[in-house]
Design a protein around this motif. Structure first.
Motif, PDB file in Angstrom:
ATOM      1  N   ARG A 199       0.816  -1.221   0.000  1.00 59.71           N
ATOM      2  CA  ARG A 199       0.000   0.000   0.000  1.00 59.71           C
ATOM      3  C   ARG A 199       0.846   1.266   0.000  1.00 59.71           C
ATOM      4  NH1 ARG A 199      -2.820  -3.566   3.413  1.00 59.71           N
ATOM      5  NH2 ARG A 199      -4.929  -4.061   2.660  1.00 59.71           N
ATOM      6  N   GLU A 200       2.080   1.184   0.462  1.00 64.10           N
ATOM      7  CA  GLU A 200       2.934   2.365   0.545  1.00 64.10           C
ATOM      8  C   GLU A 200       3.753   2.600  -0.727  1.00 64.10           C
ATOM      9  OE1 GLU A 200       2.077   0.476   4.418  1.00 64.10           O
ATOM     10  OE2 GLU A 200       3.097  -0.239   2.607  1.00 64.10           O
ATOM     11  N   TYR A 201       3.489   1.816  -1.755  1.00 67.53           N
ATOM     12  CA  TYR A 201       4.340   1.919  -2.960  1.00 67.53           C
ATOM     13  C   TYR A 201       4.279   3.303  -3.592  1.00 67.53           C
ATOM     14  CZ  TYR A 201       5.868   1.644  -7.766  1.00 67.53           C
ATOM     15  OH  TYR A 201       6.487   1.907  -8.960  1.00 67.53           O
ATOM     16  N   GLU A 202       3.084   3.867  -3.717  1.00 65.08           N
ATOM     17  CA  GLU A 202       2.969   5.174  -4.366  1.00 65.08           C
ATOM     18  C   GLU A 202       3.741   6.240  -3.602  1.00 65.08           C
ATOM     19  OE1 GLU A 202       1.817   5.764  -7.285  1.00 65.08           O
ATOM     20  OE2 GLU A 202       1.148   3.696  -7.581  1.00 65.08           O
ATOM     21  N   THR A 203       3.734   6.144  -2.293  1.00 63.97           N
ATOM     22  CA  THR A 203       4.504   7.094  -1.480  1.00 63.97           C
ATOM     23  C   THR A 203       5.997   6.902  -1.707  1.00 63.97           C
ATOM     24  OG1 THR A 203       2.770   7.042   0.213  1.00 63.97           O
ATOM     25  CG2 THR A 203       4.909   7.944   0.852  1.00 63.97           C
ATOM     26  N   LEU A 204       6.430   5.645  -1.798  1.00 60.40           N
ATOM     27  CA  LEU A 204       7.839   5.354  -2.076  1.00 60.40           C
ATOM     28  C   LEU A 204       8.235   5.870  -3.456  1.00 60.40           C
ATOM     29  CD1 LEU A 204      10.559   3.960  -1.505  1.00 60.40           C
ATOM     30  CD2 LEU A 204       9.551   1.844  -2.405  1.00 60.40           C
ATOM     31  N   ARG A 205       7.388   5.654  -4.419  1.00 61.28           N
ATOM     32  CA  ARG A 205       7.706   6.103  -5.776  1.00 61.28           C
ATOM     33  C   ARG A 205       7.824   7.627  -5.824  1.00 61.28           C
ATOM     34  NH1 ARG A 205       3.931   4.917 -11.005  1.00 61.28           N
ATOM     35  NH2 ARG A 205       2.520   6.245  -9.803  1.00 61.28           N
ATOM     36  N   ALA A 206       6.924   8.336  -5.168  1.00 61.26           N
ATOM     37  CA  ALA A 206       6.990   9.798  -5.144  1.00 61.26           C
ATOM     38  C   ALA A 206       8.291  10.270  -4.494  1.00 61.26           C
ATOM     39  CB  ALA A 206       5.779  10.364  -4.411  1.00 61.26           C
ATOM     40  N   ALA A 207       8.720   9.595  -3.433  1.00 59.69           N
ATOM     41  CA  ALA A 207       9.969   9.974  -2.771  1.00 59.69           C
ATOM     42  C   ALA A 207      11.174   9.692  -3.676  1.00 59.69           C
ATOM     43  CB  ALA A 207      10.109   9.214  -1.457  1.00 59.69           C
ATOM     44  N   PHE A 208      11.112   8.601  -4.425  1.00 56.76           N
ATOM     45  CA  PHE A 208      12.202   8.261  -5.347  1.00 56.76           C
ATOM     46  C   PHE A 208      12.307   9.313  -6.448  1.00 56.76           C
ATOM     47  CE2 PHE A 208      13.639   6.066  -9.240  1.00 56.76           C
ATOM     48  CZ  PHE A 208      14.900   5.652  -8.813  1.00 56.76           C
ATOM     49  N   TYR A 209      11.167   9.700  -7.003  1.00 58.59           N
ATOM     50  CA  TYR A 209      11.181  10.736  -8.034  1.00 58.59           C
ATOM     51  C   TYR A 209      11.635  12.084  -7.470  1.00 58.59           C
ATOM     52  CZ  TYR A 209       8.743   7.670 -11.331  1.00 58.59           C
ATOM     53  OH  TYR A 209       8.406   6.642 -12.179  1.00 58.59           O
ATOM     54  N   GLY A 210      11.285  12.336  -6.222  1.00 54.31           N
ATOM     55  CA  GLY A 210      11.752  13.575  -5.596  1.00 54.31           C
ATOM     56  C   GLY A 210      13.261  13.604  -5.486  1.00 54.31           C
TER      57      GLY A 210
END
Length: 455
Positions: free
Chosen positions: A197-208
C-alpha cells in the motif's frame, strides 16, 4: 570510449535509499544494525518490511557467463566476427538459456532477501507484508525491463516469502551535447492478497530524489562522488570473436550533430587502408614491348609464361579485404605518362603506373556512391555495400559486399563478394569501389542497417 565531457550523477547507494525511505515516512528497521546477530531486512515503511539489494557488478564481466553467452550466439551464425547480445534473436529454448546465464546476481538477491525478510517479519509481527527493493547500479548487461522480468519470475518460482518486488535504477544517456536521464521504478506484485500500500509514497519519494539529484548535477557541477556516467556499450571477447550489448539508442536525431551523433573508432583506422592489390595486366604483345625496352629487369621473367606465373602468384596473395585488381597497361600509355621525360628502364614504375590507374578509376566510383534506398534509377550492374552499425564503436560494425547484375527478363544475379567483414561504412564503400574497378562496374550503392545503431 569518448573523450568529450559527460554529465555524471551519484551512484545509487544504501545511504541514498535510506534518505528516500525516510522521505516516504519510513525508517531503518534496525537503527543499530551492526549490533544484530541475525541477517535481517533494511527498512520498515508502513506495514511493509523492505530489504534493499543493489546490483553492483557488471553482468558481462564474469568468465563463465561470457562462455555460456558466446556458445549461444555463435551457433546462430558461426562466421560472424561480432555478435549482438540480443535476447530476441534466440528461439524460446535459447531465451531460457540466456535468462539462466544472466540471472545469477538476481537469483542470489532473491535467495538472501527471502531469509532476511523472514527474520525481520518475526521481529516486527505488526507488519503485514514483505518487499524486495532491487536497484540496478552497475549491471548494464541487463536493462530495466529485463531485470523486472527476471526478478519477477525468480520471486514467483523460488519463494512464497516475498509478497512483491520493486525494481529501480538511474540511467544516463549522453552524446556529449544532449543528456537524458531515466529514473524508472516499477512494482511487481507477487501475492495479490498482500498489497504494498505504501508503494505510491515510495515512488513519489524516489522521483523527488531524482529531481534533486539531476538539479545538483546541472547546477552544482561535478563532485568527487558523482561517478556514475552515461551507459556505454558493454561486451567481451571469446576466441577472437566480439560480443556486444549496445548502449540503448538516444531516439530522436540530434539537432546539434546534424550529420549523426559521433561514434568512437577503436579500429585504429583513421585513413583509408589499402583496398586493392593492383597488378599491371599485360597482353603478350605488350609484355614483349616492355621486355624489349627493359631486357635486364628480372621482375618480368624470361618469357610471357613466366609473367603469367607471376600473375597467378599475385592472385593468390589477394584477400577479401584487399582483392587482386588487374589494371590493363599498355607500353604507349605508360611512356606517355612521363611526357617529354625518358621513362626508366625498370619495371617498378610500371607497377606504380598501374596503381595510379587504379586510384583514378576508384575516385569517381566513390564520388558517385549513393544510398540504394534513395536511388530512383538502379543501374544494370552495380556493387552494393551493406553495413550493420553496432552500438557506439565503428570497430564493431559488420559489412557485406555484393555484385548485382540486373536482367531484363530474369531475376537479378547476385554474387557475394565479401561476407561478415568487420569494417565500418566508409571502409566498406572504399572496398566496394575497388571491387567495382575489378569487375568493370561504374556504380556503387550502399545501405546501412540501423537495427543496433546508437546514433
Amino acid at each position: 570510449m569518448f573523450d568529450f565531457p559527460y554529465t555524471r550523477i551519484r551512484p545509487l547507494s544504501e545511504n541514498i535509499f535510506t534518505q528516500i525511505i525516510e522521505s516516504a515516512g519510513g525508517r531503518r528497521a534496525y537503527p543499530h544494525d551492526d549490533r544484530q546477530t541475525q541477517k535481517n531486512a533494511d527498512y520498515i515503511l508502513g506495514e511493509t518490511v523492505i530489504e534493499l539489494k543493489i546490483l553492483e557488478d557488471e553482468g558481462l564481466s564474469k568468465t563463465p557467463r561470457q562462455s555460456k553467452l558466446a556458445s549461444l550466439f555463435v551457433d546462430l551464425n558461426p562466421d560472424r566476427p561480432v555478435h549482438v547480445l540480443d535476447r530476441d534473436l534466440l528461439d524460446p529454448a535459447g531465451q531460457r538459456y540466456y535468462d539462466r546465464a544472466m540471472e545469477g546476481p538476481i537469483k542470489r538477491a532473491v535467495k538472501t532477501a527471502k531469509r532476511q525478510l523472514v527474520q525481520s517479519r518475526s521481529d516486527f509481527p505488526e507488519t503485514s507484508n514483505s518487499v524486495l527493493l532491487l536497484v540496478n547500479n552497475a549491471n548494464t548487461a541487463l536493462d530495466h525491463d529485463e531485470i523486472v522480468q527476471l526478478v519477477s519470475r525468480r520471486a514467483h518460482n523460488d519463494t512464497s516469502d516475498i509478497d512483491g518486488v520493486v525494481v529501480a535504477g538511474a540511467y544516463l544517456h549522453s552524446d556529449g551535447f544532449d543528456t537524458f536521464a531515466l529514473w524508472p521504478i516499477d512494482y511487481v506484485p507477487i501475492h495479490l492478497d498482500r498489497p504494498f500500500r505504501e508503494y505510491e509514497t515510495l515512488r513519489a519519494a524516489f522521483y523527488g530524489y531524482a529531481e534533486s539529484a539531476m538539479t545538483a548535477a546541472v547546477v552544482d557541477g561535478l563532485s568527487d562522488d558523482m561517478t556514475k556516467g552515461p551507459i556505454l556499450d558493454t561486451g567481451f571477447e571469446v576466441d577472437d570473436i566480439t560480443f556486444v550489448k549496445p548502449a540503448p539508442p538516444l531516439g530522436n536525431s540530434s539537432d546539434f550533430y546534424v550529420n549523426g551523433r559521433p561514434r568512437a573508432n577503436s579500429s585504429g583506422i583513421e585513413t583509408s587502408p589499402p583496398v586493392g592489390l593492383t597488378f599491371p595486366d599485360l597482353t603478350r604483345t605488350e609484355w614483349e614491348r616492355f621486355r624489349s625496352y627493359m631486357p635486364d629487369d628480372p621482375w618480368m621473367g624470361s618469357s610471357f609464361e613466366d609473367w603469367l606465373v607471376e600473375r597467378e602468384r599475385a592472385i593468390a596473395e589477394g584477400t577479401p579485404l584487399r582483392p587482386f585488381v588487374p589494371m590493363s597497361v599498355t607500353f604507349e600509355g605508360w611512356v606517355s605518362s612521363f611526357g617529354d621525360e625518358p621513362p626508366p628502364r625498370s619495371f617498378e614504375p610500371v607497377r606504380t603506373f598501374a596503381n595510379e590507374l587504379f586510384q583514378n578509376a576508384v575516385v569517381p566510383v566513390i564520388e558517385g556512391a549513393c544510398d540504394v534506398e534513395k536511388t530512383k534509377l538502379i543501374p544494370s550492374r552495380y556493387i552494393l555495400a551493406v553495413t550493420e552499425q553496432i552500438g557506439q564503436d565503428q570497430a564493431n560494425d559488420v559489412s557485406d559486399l555484393f555484385l548485382f547484375e540486373e536482367g531484363l527478363e530474369t531475376e537479378p544475379r547476385v554474387t557475394e563478394l565479401v561476407r561478415n567483414a568487420r569494417i565500418f561504412h566508409l571502409h566498406a564503400c572504399t572496398l566496394g569501389a575497388a571491387y567495382a574497378v575489378k569487375h568493370g562496374v561504374s556504380s556503387l550503392r550502399w545501405k546501412e542497417d540501423l537495427t543496433y545503431s546508437w546514433s
